[in-house]
Scaffold this active site. Structure first.
Site, PDB file in Angstrom:
ATOM      1  N   LEU A 175      15.485  -1.099  -9.328  1.00 40.07           N
ATOM      2  CA  LEU A 175      16.890  -0.737  -9.512  1.00 40.07           C
ATOM      3  C   LEU A 175      17.649  -0.889  -8.192  1.00 40.07           C
ATOM      4  O   LEU A 175      17.104  -0.596  -7.123  1.00 40.07           O
ATOM      5  CB  LEU A 175      17.014   0.709 -10.008  1.00 40.07           C
TER       6      LEU A 175
ATOM      7  N   ASP B  12       6.714  13.272  -4.488  1.00 41.12           N
ATOM      8  CA  ASP B  12       7.179  11.881  -4.616  1.00 41.12           C
ATOM      9  C   ASP B  12       8.707  11.847  -4.688  1.00 41.12           C
ATOM     10  O   ASP B  12       9.346  11.013  -4.045  1.00 41.12           O
ATOM     11  CB  ASP B  12       6.569  11.240  -5.857  1.00 41.12           C
TER      12      ASP B  12
ATOM     13  N   LYS C 108      11.708  10.281  -1.940  1.00 42.60           N
ATOM     14  CA  LYS C 108      12.838   9.433  -2.318  1.00 42.60           C
ATOM     15  C   LYS C 108      14.165  10.061  -1.900  1.00 42.60           C
ATOM     16  O   LYS C 108      15.066   9.357  -1.430  1.00 42.60           O
ATOM     17  CB  LYS C 108      12.794   9.174  -3.830  1.00 42.60           C
TER      18      LYS C 108
ATOM     19  N   THR D  24       0.844  -1.188   0.000  1.00 41.25           N
ATOM     20  CA  THR D  24       0.000   0.000   0.000  1.00 41.25           C
ATOM     21  C   THR D  24       0.887   1.248   0.000  1.00 41.25           C
ATOM     22  O   THR D  24       2.105   1.162   0.059  1.00 41.25           O
ATOM     23  CB  THR D  24      -0.898   0.051   1.245  1.00 41.25           C
TER      24      THR D  24
ATOM     25  N   GLU E 169      14.063  -1.790  -0.719  1.00 39.36           N
ATOM     26  CA  GLU E 169      14.721  -1.398  -1.963  1.00 39.36           C
ATOM     27  C   GLU E 169      13.766  -0.703  -2.922  1.00 39.36           C
ATOM     28  O   GLU E 169      14.119   0.288  -3.568  1.00 39.36           O
ATOM     29  CB  GLU E 169      15.314  -2.641  -2.646  1.00 39.36           C
TER      30      GLU E 169
ATOM     31  N   GLU F 163      -0.029  10.172 -12.386  1.00 40.61           N
ATOM     32  CA  GLU F 163      -1.118   9.895 -11.460  1.00 40.61           C
ATOM     33  C   GLU F 163      -2.424  10.375 -12.105  1.00 40.61           C
ATOM     34  O   GLU F 163      -2.402  11.167 -13.060  1.00 40.61           O
ATOM     35  CB  GLU F 163      -0.887  10.634 -10.138  1.00 40.61           C
TER      36      GLU F 163
ATOM     37  N   GLY G 153       6.705   0.846 -12.525  1.00 41.28           N
ATOM     38  CA  GLY G 153       5.988  -0.247 -13.171  1.00 41.28           C
ATOM     39  C   GLY G 153       5.800  -1.403 -12.211  1.00 41.28           C
ATOM     40  O   GLY G 153       6.650  -1.670 -11.355  1.00 41.28           O
TER      41      GLY G 153
END
Length: 367
Positions: free
Chosen positions: A153, A221, A225, A94, A146, A210, A341
């Site tokens: 990646l 987003d 990261k 989720t 990861e 989105e 993906g």
């Protein structure tokens, strides 16, 4: 046997189930037994002391989480998993803040956590540190995430290796959004003629954005990261302190619907055209990048210019690219490839599950 329970078996969780079904039917399974014993969505749940049959998993909505399944209860789900013999990993597929907050309780029950959910590692740093503390023992339980940065990646594993071997991180810079990569790889290149609004429209129609493209264009987003990378590198940073450039035109940030946003975006094509023309005139292109500046303390998320001979300028499609500059790698160590993906994200999760299996005795031999 490594027991696996999937929380939120939707697009990514479904892809993971497919990969685990294929694994169960392959010769690899004998030496690396990993199987699904639990599924829970927002309404129903099921837990089994033995692996679900492949035929049932192939039609899990009807055969496992159908009308006869128990009502969803995350606390009961975790308790049931904790009672199963052997190591068990909970895979949170989720993007829920509330579920991320449960990781400490799962770890306290001896459950491993594997997830692509960025929230636990980019929200309140106190939660991040609590998870680190509870997963610090070599005897377990463990946490692997990861897929929170770059999908499949090897970004976090590379960073962890650099940190653990004593290398000094100078800078981590990258194009971390497949959506924004696609947009600027098509909009900001010599000879391109598409308007920015047209690029966004094509990306939305192709499923790259989105449902509301503002959720990509606002940069949050990417900020999550960058926060995760910075924290793994040892920095106390967060999305609340990180400078983030929101490239949604200010007049469109408050419009009620995605449809209204898309209909009015052409009003601002001249703004983006001017930015692009200035970059191209200087022999550069525009790219939306995140940077962890470990040496200089100027971490950021922004739209920036890069010369045409820079690796970021030659990126294609919706690929991600991440460059690690360190004491040992003054010429950056670069990782590039598909960063989004369902299949590649599920691959990243599966690879983490293999690490859990090998660390905690669920594998009879490495493959």
């Amino acid at each position: 046997m490594l027991n696996v329970a999937i929380v939120g078996p939707g697009l990514v969780g479904g892809a993971l189930a497919e990969q685990l079904i294929a694994h169960a039917q392959s010769p690899r399974f004998a030496s690396l037994p990993i199987a699904i014993v639990g599924l829970i969505n927002s309404k129903k749940m099921a837990v089994s002391p033995t692996p679900f049959a492949s035929a049932d998993l192939a039609d899990w909505k009807a055969r496992i989480l159908g009308t006869s399944a128990a009502a969803a209860d995350l606390a009961q789900f975790a308790d049931s998993l904790a009672s199963i013999k052997g190591p068990t990993a909970v895979v949170d597929c989720t993007s829920s803040d509330a579920i991320a907050d449960l990781y400490p309780s799962w770890l306290s029950k001896g459950l491993h956590v594997v997830t692509p959910n960025k929230k636990a590692f980019s929200n309140d740093i106190a939660l991040f540190r609590k998870i680190q503390e509870l997963s610090s023992s070599p005897q377990g339980p463990s946490v692997y995430h990861e897929a929170t940065v770059g999908a499949g990646l090897p970004v976090l594993s590379t960073l962890n290796d650099l940190v653990r071997t004593g290398d000094r991180i100078v800078k981590i810079e990258g194009i971390f959004s497949g959506t924004l990569s696609y947009l600027f790889n098509n909009f900001s290149v010599p000879g391109a003629t598409q308007l920015f609004s047209e690029c966004v429209s094509v990306a939305k129609a192709s499923g790259y954005t989105e449902p509301d493209p503002r959720d990509d264009l606002n940069g949050m987003d990417v900020a999550r990261k960058v926060t995760i990378l910075g924290r793994v590198a040892g920095l106390d940073i967060g999305t609340d302190t990180l400078p983030v450039e929101n490239i949604v035109p200010e007049a469109l940030r408050g419009v009620a619907t995605a449809e209204e946003f898309m209909s009015r975006l052409p009003e601002f094509d001249d703004h983006f055209k001017k930015l692009n023309a200035e970059a191209l005139a200087a022999g550069s292109v525009l790219r939306y990048v995140g940077m962890v500046d470990a040496a200089g303390g100027q971490s950021s998320v922004k739209l920036a210019r890069y010369p045409l001979d820079h690796p970021f300028a030659s990126l294609k499609g919706s690929d991600n690219i991440i460059a690690f500059t360190t004491e040992r790698f003054p010429n950056p160590l670069i990782i590039q490839g598909a960063g989004a993906g369902a299949a590649v994200t599920a691959f990243g999760i599966f690879a983490d599950l293999i690490k859990v299996a090998e660390r905690f005795g669920a594998a009879s031999a490495k493959i």
